[in-house]
Enzyme design. Structure first.
Site, PDB file in Angstrom:
ATOM      1  N   GLU A   1     -10.760  -2.422   0.608  1.00 32.17           N
ATOM      2  CA  GLU A   1     -10.386  -2.602  -0.757  1.00 32.17           C
ATOM      3  C   GLU A   1     -10.021  -4.068  -1.190  1.00 32.17           C
ATOM      4  OE1 GLU A   1      -7.777   0.539  -2.053  1.00 32.17           O
ATOM      5  OE2 GLU A   1      -9.218   1.942  -1.839  1.00 32.17           O
TER       6      GLU A   1
ATOM      7  N   GLU B   1       0.808  -1.145  -0.102  1.00 31.87           N
ATOM      8  CA  GLU B   1      -0.020  -0.133  -0.051  1.00 31.87           C
ATOM      9  C   GLU B   1       0.672   1.182  -0.066  1.00 31.87           C
ATOM     10  OE1 GLU B   1      -3.210  -0.062  -0.501  1.00 31.87           O
ATOM     11  OE2 GLU B   1      -3.269  -2.333  -0.344  1.00 31.87           O
TER      12      GLU B   1
ATOM     13  N   GLU C   1      -6.364   4.403   7.060  1.00 32.43           N
ATOM     14  CA  GLU C   1      -5.906   3.845   5.980  1.00 32.43           C
ATOM     15  C   GLU C   1      -5.903   2.337   6.073  1.00 32.43           C
ATOM     16  OE1 GLU C   1      -4.951   3.691   2.268  1.00 32.43           O
ATOM     17  OE2 GLU C   1      -4.683   5.704   3.114  1.00 32.43           O
TER      18      GLU C   1
ATOM     19  N   LYS D   1     -15.827   1.430  -1.871  1.00 34.51           N
ATOM     20  CA  LYS D   1     -14.342   1.863  -2.302  1.00 34.51           C
ATOM     21  C   LYS D   1     -14.130   3.515  -1.948  1.00 34.51           C
ATOM     22  CE  LYS D   1     -11.782  -1.449  -4.707  1.00 34.51           C
ATOM     23  NZ  LYS D   1     -10.816  -1.786  -5.862  1.00 34.51           N
TER      24      LYS D   1
END
EC number: 2.7.1.107
Length: 118
Positions: free
Chosen positions: A76, A28, A69, A94
């Protein structure tokens, strides 16, 4: 499968958490960017805060960004696992996850501005 409890459960849970952090760092980019921001923000909070309460607010608001996050990335991943075809609900999930990160960042910025300017 036997259920673990006590110290064994804690150790296994900590291991899973570390695995999650490692995968977020590896896969990520946004999480890596936010971690890099922490290299500046945490020392800045230690230096700029007038007291422990302000320091806790500044560092805590930054950590909320990381938590959000991580949750967005997990969301996701689940949506992507379900299927690659475009679906309105997948897009909405999303987008809302991304919006949550945006709100967390806005919260962090507002807290820092309030503490440093006012």
């Amino acid at each position: 499968m036997e259920k673990t409890t006590g110290l064994t459960h804690f150790i296994k849970s900590a291991g899973y958490s570390i695995q999650g952090l490692k995968s977020a760092i590896k896969y990520e980019a946004a999480f890596r960017h936010e971690l890099a921001a922490g290299l500046i923000l945490i020392p800045a909070a230690l230096y700029l805060a007038n007291d422990k309460f302000e320091m806790a607010l500044m560092i805590g608001s930054y950590l909320i960004v990381l938590v959000t996050e991580l949750l967005n990335s997990a969301l996701e991943a689940v949506v992507d696992r379900i299927g690659s075809e475009r679906h309105e609900l997948s897009g909405r999930a999303k987008d809302q996850g991304s919006a949550a990160v945006f709100v967390a960042i806005a919260n962090c910025v507002m807290i820092w501005l309030i503490l440093l300017i006012f």
